[in-house]
Write an enzyme that holds these catalytic residues in place. Structure first.
Site, PDB file in Angstrom:
ATOM      1  N   VAL A 283       0.923  -1.258  -0.003  1.00 36.09           N
ATOM      2  CA  VAL A 283      -0.350   0.020   0.035  1.00 36.09           C
ATOM      3  C   VAL A 283       0.858   1.597   0.008  1.00 36.09           C
ATOM      4  CG1 VAL A 283      -1.938  -1.146   1.158  1.00 36.09           C
ATOM      5  CG2 VAL A 283      -0.181   0.018   2.532  1.00 36.09           C
ATOM      6  N   LYS A 284       2.324   1.117   0.178  1.00 36.87           N
ATOM      7  CA  LYS A 284       3.135   2.401   0.085  1.00 36.87           C
ATOM      8  C   LYS A 284       3.226   2.664  -1.277  1.00 36.87           C
ATOM      9  CE  LYS A 284       3.926   2.138   4.473  1.00 36.87           C
ATOM     10  NZ  LYS A 284       3.479   0.682   4.785  1.00 36.87           N
ATOM     11  N   HIS A 285       4.061   4.044  -1.525  1.00 37.24           N
ATOM     12  CA  HIS A 285       4.216   4.586  -2.843  1.00 37.24           C
ATOM     13  C   HIS A 285       4.750   3.682  -3.696  1.00 37.24           C
ATOM     14  CE1 HIS A 285       3.911   7.662   0.516  1.00 37.24           C
ATOM     15  NE2 HIS A 285       3.493   8.763  -0.779  1.00 37.24           N
TER      16      HIS A 285
END
Length: 392
Positions: A189-191
């Protein structure tokens, strides 16, 4: 509470990875190569991250939690030490201190940025404080200039938890070039993602060598560190470390994703700007504040529901929006509320802002592959629910 008919047919998650054919091919190339772990893809990924943020060294780990654990080790955190952090973060930000036998000290947040309050932090430092782990919550960098100055004055190590802020900057300098050590997470879910993964960046050669040692069993082939050398095959375990290594498959995915980071951040900023414009004139909704020196990369968008306007607003809004297939979430429960922490004596922690934040905060969907229609769905449903809750 009355609800409008559902406009969507499937749940819109709060976060999601964006994987394309180039990413898939990068992993396939590694699978067809001679090395799927401890190979050249690790060095390539580390170099790409270090160059992007402007750091001298980058060290890859199997996940962000392992990376924070290693950073505490490199900083010399040990039994009886104190490590200051924020309660509004994921568990790993304080668990890493516990792993080393240290005690986390929770300092309250500011109610505008939701980041740790440097003024309160200054009063929390004691003779036992060894390190500070400030967290760039939602992607907005902490006031690192003030925190670093406090640390320098008292001989403390700053480990910036930038799990949310890859691509952010503070005073026009990239996060990753501002603290003694900085951790980035590559969770889906991170960049950008490597599946699971974490990286510590630093300019300090001493920390770099200790980080390398810790992630690989405390084992070295560096002849300058060994007591003797029996030959090219020889290695020595000179400290107790862990197997926290990243695979080349993860590294290849991460390196491919890094090429897209700036585009991902631009899209996140576009969506966040649309949200803030749409909700800023809705009575009772509190949009995120951006510190004038901080340029967020917007991992999360937090919309607060003012209890003066909404009775039990956050909780009711959470359920109403989930019923409409808008996958809102809550980030985070103050860490000291967890049963394990209460068992350690954290039954009362003086963090009133964190308490108020937790009762009112709701995370809206935000990820680069959201369509314009997805964004409109979030905006329209939030506005409709706000009207219903105020009139209910």
């Amino acid at each position: 509470m009355k609800t409008a008919p559902l406009a969507r047919t499937e749940m819109l998650p709060y976060g999601k990875q964006a994987i394309d054919e180039d990413d898939i091919q990068a992993v396939v190339d590694v699978l067809r190569s001679d090395y799927i772990t401890q190979g050249p893809a690790i060095d390539s990924f580390e170099r790409r991250v270090a160059d992007y943020v402007g750091a001298r060294y980058a060290i890859a780990f199997c996940n962000g939690t392992a990376a924070l654990h290693a950073a505490c080790y490199a900083a010399g955190v040990g039994q009886g030490d104190e490590v200051i952090t924020t309660p509004i973060t994921f568990l790993a930000s304080s668990n890493c201190a516990l792993y080393m036998g240290a005690r986390p000290v929770f300092v309250d947040i500011k109610l505008d940025t939701y980041n740790i309050d440097p003024d309160r932090l200054a009063h929390a430092i004691t003779s036992r404080t060894k390190a500070i782990i400030p967290v760039d919550f939602t992607g907005q960098p902490v006031e690192i200039d003030r925190i670093a100055e406090l640390a320098r004055e008292r001989g403390l190590v700053v480990i910036q938890d930038a799990a949310h802020s890859l691509g952010s900057s503070y005073c026009h300098r990239k996060v990753g070039a501002l603290a003694d050590m900085t951790m980035f997470s590559f969770h889906p879910v991170k960049h950008v993602t490597s599946g699971e993964g974490g990286v510590i960046v630093t300019d300090n050669e001493h920390y770099y060598k200790r980080l390398q040692l810790f992630r690989s069993h405390g084992m070295t082939r560096d002849t300058t560190l060994m007591q003797k050398n029996d030959g090219p095959w020889y290695y020595e375990m000179i400290d107790l470390g862990y197997n926290f290594r990243m695979t080349d498959m993860q590294a290849a995915l991460g390196a491919s994703q890094m090429k897209k980071l700036d585009g991902f951040v631009r899209r996140r900023r576009e969506i966040a700007a649309r949200y803030s414009e749409a909700f800023s004139d809705v009575e009772g909704l509190i949009v995120p504040y951006q510190h004038p020196n901080a340029q967020s990369s917007w991992h999360l968008y937090i919309l607060r529901w003012d209890e003066k306007y909404f009775n039990d607003g956050r909780n009711r809004a959470f359920q109403a929006l989930r019923d409409r297939l808008i996958g809102v979430h809550v980030h985070y429960i103050p860490i000291y509320k967890q049963p394990y922490y209460r068992s350690l004596g954290y039954s009362y922690v003086d963090c009133p802002n964190a308490e108020e934040y937790y009762q009112t905060a709701l995370t809206l969907p935000l990820f680069p592959s959201m369509t314009d229609q997805d964004v409109r769905d979030v905006i329209n449903n939030v506005k409709e629910v706000a009207v219903i809750l105020k009139n209910d």
